[in-house]
Design an enzyme around this catalytic site. Structure first.
Site, mmCIF file in Angstrom:
data_model
loop_
_atom_site.group_PDB
_atom_site.id
_atom_site.type_symbol
_atom_site.label_atom_id
_atom_site.label_comp_id
_atom_site.label_asym_id
_atom_site.label_seq_id
_atom_site.Cartn_x
_atom_site.Cartn_y
_atom_site.Cartn_z
ATOM 1 N N SER A 13 0.860 -1.188 0.000
ATOM 2 C CA SER A 13 0.000 0.000 0.000
ATOM 3 C C SER A 13 0.898 1.240 0.000
ATOM 4 O O SER A 13 2.113 1.136 0.183
ATOM 5 C CB SER A 13 -0.905 -0.017 1.217
ATOM 6 O OG SER A 13 -0.119 -0.051 2.386
ATOM 7 N N LYS A 17 -1.316 5.231 -5.700
ATOM 8 C CA LYS A 17 -2.352 4.935 -6.699
ATOM 9 C C LYS A 17 -3.202 6.157 -6.968
ATOM 10 O O LYS A 17 -3.540 6.468 -8.091
ATOM 11 C CB LYS A 17 -3.326 3.895 -6.128
ATOM 12 C CG LYS A 17 -2.997 2.490 -6.363
ATOM 13 C CD LYS A 17 -4.179 1.593 -6.042
ATOM 14 C CE LYS A 17 -4.960 1.834 -4.815
ATOM 15 N NZ LYS A 17 -4.636 1.466 -3.528
ATOM 16 N N LYS A 189 9.787 -9.432 -9.800
ATOM 17 C CA LYS A 189 8.982 -10.539 -9.259
ATOM 18 C C LYS A 189 7.730 -10.069 -8.511
ATOM 19 O O LYS A 189 6.638 -10.621 -8.730
ATOM 20 C CB LYS A 189 9.863 -11.424 -8.367
ATOM 21 C CG LYS A 189 9.252 -12.776 -8.036
ATOM 22 C CD LYS A 189 9.164 -13.710 -9.226
ATOM 23 C CE LYS A 189 10.485 -14.420 -9.464
ATOM 24 N NZ LYS A 189 10.490 -15.178 -10.737
ATOM 25 N N CYS A 380 -10.519 26.404 11.606
ATOM 26 C CA CYS A 380 -11.514 25.667 12.380
ATOM 27 C C CYS A 380 -11.144 25.645 13.869
ATOM 28 O O CYS A 380 -11.256 26.654 14.531
ATOM 29 C CB CYS A 380 -11.712 24.277 11.791
ATOM 30 S SG CYS A 380 -13.324 23.608 12.210
ATOM 31 N N GLN A 384 -10.955 28.650 16.884
ATOM 32 C CA GLN A 384 -11.491 28.531 18.244
ATOM 33 C C GLN A 384 -10.399 28.811 19.284
ATOM 34 O O GLN A 384 -10.632 29.532 20.251
ATOM 35 C CB GLN A 384 -12.114 27.143 18.434
ATOM 36 C CG GLN A 384 -13.269 26.899 17.453
ATOM 37 C CD GLN A 384 -13.862 25.492 17.531
ATOM 38 O OE1 GLN A 384 -13.378 24.641 18.262
ATOM 39 N NE2 GLN A 384 -14.911 25.252 16.760
ATOM 40 N N HIS A 506 -12.763 25.406 6.609
ATOM 41 C CA HIS A 506 -11.533 24.731 6.189
ATOM 42 C C HIS A 506 -11.215 25.141 4.749
ATOM 43 O O HIS A 506 -11.453 24.365 3.809
ATOM 44 C CB HIS A 506 -11.728 23.209 6.226
ATOM 45 C CG HIS A 506 -11.764 22.623 7.590
ATOM 46 N ND1 HIS A 506 -10.619 22.375 8.320
ATOM 47 C CD2 HIS A 506 -12.788 22.218 8.362
ATOM 48 C CE1 HIS A 506 -10.951 21.837 9.487
ATOM 49 N NE2 HIS A 506 -12.259 21.738 9.546
ATOM 50 N N GLU A 508 -8.663 25.064 3.219
ATOM 51 C CA GLU A 508 -7.668 24.177 2.592
ATOM 52 C C GLU A 508 -8.296 23.173 1.620
ATOM 53 O O GLU A 508 -7.618 22.641 0.757
ATOM 54 C CB GLU A 508 -6.836 23.439 3.653
ATOM 55 C CG GLU A 508 -7.568 22.419 4.520
ATOM 56 C CD GLU A 508 -8.172 23.008 5.791
ATOM 57 O OE1 GLU A 508 -8.460 24.221 5.817
ATOM 58 O OE2 GLU A 508 -8.372 22.242 6.757
HETATM 59 N N1 GLN Z 1 -13.361 20.239 17.571
HETATM 60 C C1 GLN Z 1 -13.868 21.436 16.990
HETATM 61 C C2 GLN Z 1 -15.360 21.336 16.711
HETATM 62 O O1 GLN Z 1 -15.915 20.282 16.637
HETATM 63 C C3 GLN Z 1 -13.117 21.806 15.739
HETATM 64 C C4 GLN Z 1 -13.267 20.831 14.618
HETATM 65 C C5 GLN Z 1 -12.267 21.008 13.511
HETATM 66 O O2 GLN Z 1 -11.238 21.649 13.687
HETATM 67 N N2 GLN Z 1 -12.521 20.440 12.360
HETATM 68 O O3 GLN Z 1 -15.999 22.338 16.545
#
Ligand code: GLN
Length: 551
Positions: A13, A17, A189, A380, A384, A506, A508
């Site tokens: 693995s 791929k 092989k 995210c 926080q 996010h 990203e």
């Molecule tokens: N744990 C946090 C939440 O649930 C942040 C989640 C995260 O960073 N994807 O809100």
């Protein structure tokens, strides 16, 4: 007629791929073909959303809220198409559908079996992506030929060729040609064995992609062709590339796309690889280096942050800079700060995460970045912890926290949203997928995006607590993006700082090699500014000042 390419893997693995399939997808797109991709995963989780990143790397989120395998991230970045939940099917989800149908009585009177019921469901999943808008579907089968769990998938893709016609299906097998030190030779092989295994399931590969650390000789190629019964043009070599984004060019030079198009009768389209070549050239010509500290909990497995790393790279490509990532274990931050080890970083990223471990370290890193004007990007959970840090140390709200980490915090600046309070099912119940945010006119976030209404993908349960809104608004911290109804805080940014910006989303997941996510692009610009000592209008950093945990 939609054409199908199935990618399987042999020997070991982790051969790439997903990258081979994505690269082939990019090459077909460069011919003007319309391509989509999907992954079939042989594990029993209904989706990877409930898996620890240590188990399976990052969970990639699609616009429609699918929690999917990280290979979908490669697919999106290479073929530049947004995929959906339908692009990932696991054994768990396939069995769930079949068992639910059995309970409904759909098969009444019949014995429900792997063949034909499970294999039919697998074929139905593959067929879900067929449409008039797609010329080619590339389907990657996860796992390795020889695994017990993979058998129903191999049987389904074997039958698939019979169902849709021989000329409409191409099987590509990715294998390893290892170099054995003592004999000083590359060995065929393992490839022979894995092709034998594949044939024992009724699949004769049409093409073999040989992964190797050094290029393989033409003799070896002929040997593989002969012993595996694949035309020599169908045996292509993907020796280790200098960068991920070079792989399409490597496979093109090896003729894989020509061969596959010929086989599938996909016509003689002109290939336009110029934009991709220009991208690879930019990667190779990077003239500066930025050092980015990534403060995480899963740093021993970089795949846990795959899209974050790729987004940093995309921003680096944009600015002609090489990104050097310092993987920093969140629990070690306080010790590193005391030893003055973070001051040489050009930027800090605090990515997403779950659970309490390492959170105080992330908060300390956010505070250090804020006070020392180090560019800091929060994603995210990152947003926080930056909120918590600011609440505690700038707003004087002692004990501020997220109720995820301290349910009795006197200042729960991050809290569960109402709709999450009674959730007991852990699968697919977070705020998931694309949500629109309204950005504050004139904010740095709005300038970065170049627009005021943006959409980013989410995956979290907790939110900025609106009860604290006015206290933040009276400070230097701007709530610079909100949900259209004004209830949820989506972006924050600090005035008078080179870059201290975070989002509940996010971004990203939407970054592309030639279109870095705007916040990453601006973050790397600020980090380059620090690397080159050109951060505008800011107090200079006293590099010799003693670094302490709270400095
Ligand atoms: N744990 C946090 C939440 O649930 C942040 C989640 C995260 O960073 N994807 O809100």
């Amino acid at each position: 007629m939609t054409k199908h390419i199935f990618v399987t893997g042999g020997v070991v693995s982790g051969l790439g791929k997903g990258l081979s399939g994505s690269s082939l997808g990019r090459l077909l797109k460069a011919r003007g073909l319309r391509v989509t991709m999907q992954k079939l995963d042989p594990y029993l989780n209904v989706d990877p959303g409930t898996m620890n990143p240590f188990e399976h790397g990052e969970v990639f989120v699609t616009d429609d809220g699918g929690e999917t395998d990280l290979d979908l991230g490669h697919y999106e970045r290479f073929i530049d198409e947004n995929l959906t939940t339908d692009s990932n099917a696991t054994t768990g989800s396939i069995y769930s559908s079949v068992i639910a149908a059995e309970r409904r009585g759909d098969y009444l009177g019949k014995t429900v079996q792997v063949i034909p019921h499970i294999t039919n469901e697998i074929k139905r999943r593959i067929n879900r992506l067929v449409s008039d808008d797609v010329d080619v579907i590339i389907t990657e089968v996860g796992g390795t030929v020889g695994d017990i769990e993979i058998l129903p998938f191999l049987e389904a893709i074997r039958q698939f060729r019979l169902d849709v016609g021989r000329n409409n299906v191409c099987y590509v097998h990715v294998t390893l040609v290892p170099f054995i030190g003592p004999s000083g030779e590359q060995k065929t092989k393992p490839t022979q064995h894995s092709v034998t295994e594949l044939r024992s399931r009724g699949i004769q590969p049409d093409a073999i992609v040989c992964r190797s650390d050094e290029p393989i000789s033409s003799d070896l190629r002929r040997k593989i062709s002969n012993l595996c019964d694949v035309p020599v043009e169908g045996v292509v070599n993907a020796a280790d590339a200098r960068s991920l984004y070079e792989i399409p060019l490597v496979l093109h030079n090896e003729g894989l796309d020509d061969y596959v198009c010929e086989m599938l009768g996909l016509g003689d389209h002109e290939v336009d690889l110029a934009p991709w070549q220009a991208l690879v050239k930019r990667v190779e010509e990077a003239s500066s280096v930025v050092r980015i500290g990534l403060i995480g909990k899963y740093v021993s497995l970089p795949d846990a942050y795959l899209s974050v790393v790729e987004s940093l790279n995309h921003a680096g490509i944009h600015h002609g800079a090489d990104i050097e990532i310092e993987w920093i274990q969140a629990e070690e931050v306080e010790g590193l700060l005391a030893a003055g080890r973070l001051k040489d970083l050009d930027g800090i990223v605090i990515p997403g995460g779950f659970g309490e471990r390492g959170v105080e370290g992330k908060i300390a890193a956010a505070g250090y970045a804020r006070e020392h004007d180090i560019p800091c990007l929060g994603l995210c959970l990152g947003m926080q912890v930056m909120t918590i840090e600011y609440a505690r140390n700038a707003l004087g709200l002692a004990g501020a926290n997220s109720t995820e980490f301290d349910s009795r915090s006197p200042h729960p600046v991050i809290d569960l949203m109402e709709s999450q309070r009674d959730v007991t099912d852990m699968g697919g119940t977070m705020r998931l997928g694309a949500y629109v945010a309204q950005l504050k006119p004139g904010s740095r976030v709005a300038k970065a995006y170049g627009e005021e209404v943006v959409s980013e993908r989410h995956r979290h349960r907790y939110e900025f607590n609106p009860k604290y809104r006015t206290r933040f608004e009276a400070s230097d911290l701007q709530l610079s993006g909100e949900s259209p109804d004004g209830r949820l805080v989506e972006f924050i940014e600090l005035d008078h700082h080179s870059f201290w910006i975070a989002t509940q989303a996010h971004p990203e997941f939407k970054s592309r090699p030639d279109r870095p996510a705007p916040l990453f692009r601006e973050f790397i610009d600020a980090a380059l500014g620090r690397a080159e000592g050109r951060n505008p209008q800011l107090p200079s950093i006293d590099a010799d000042a003693p670094a302490t945990a709270d400095s």
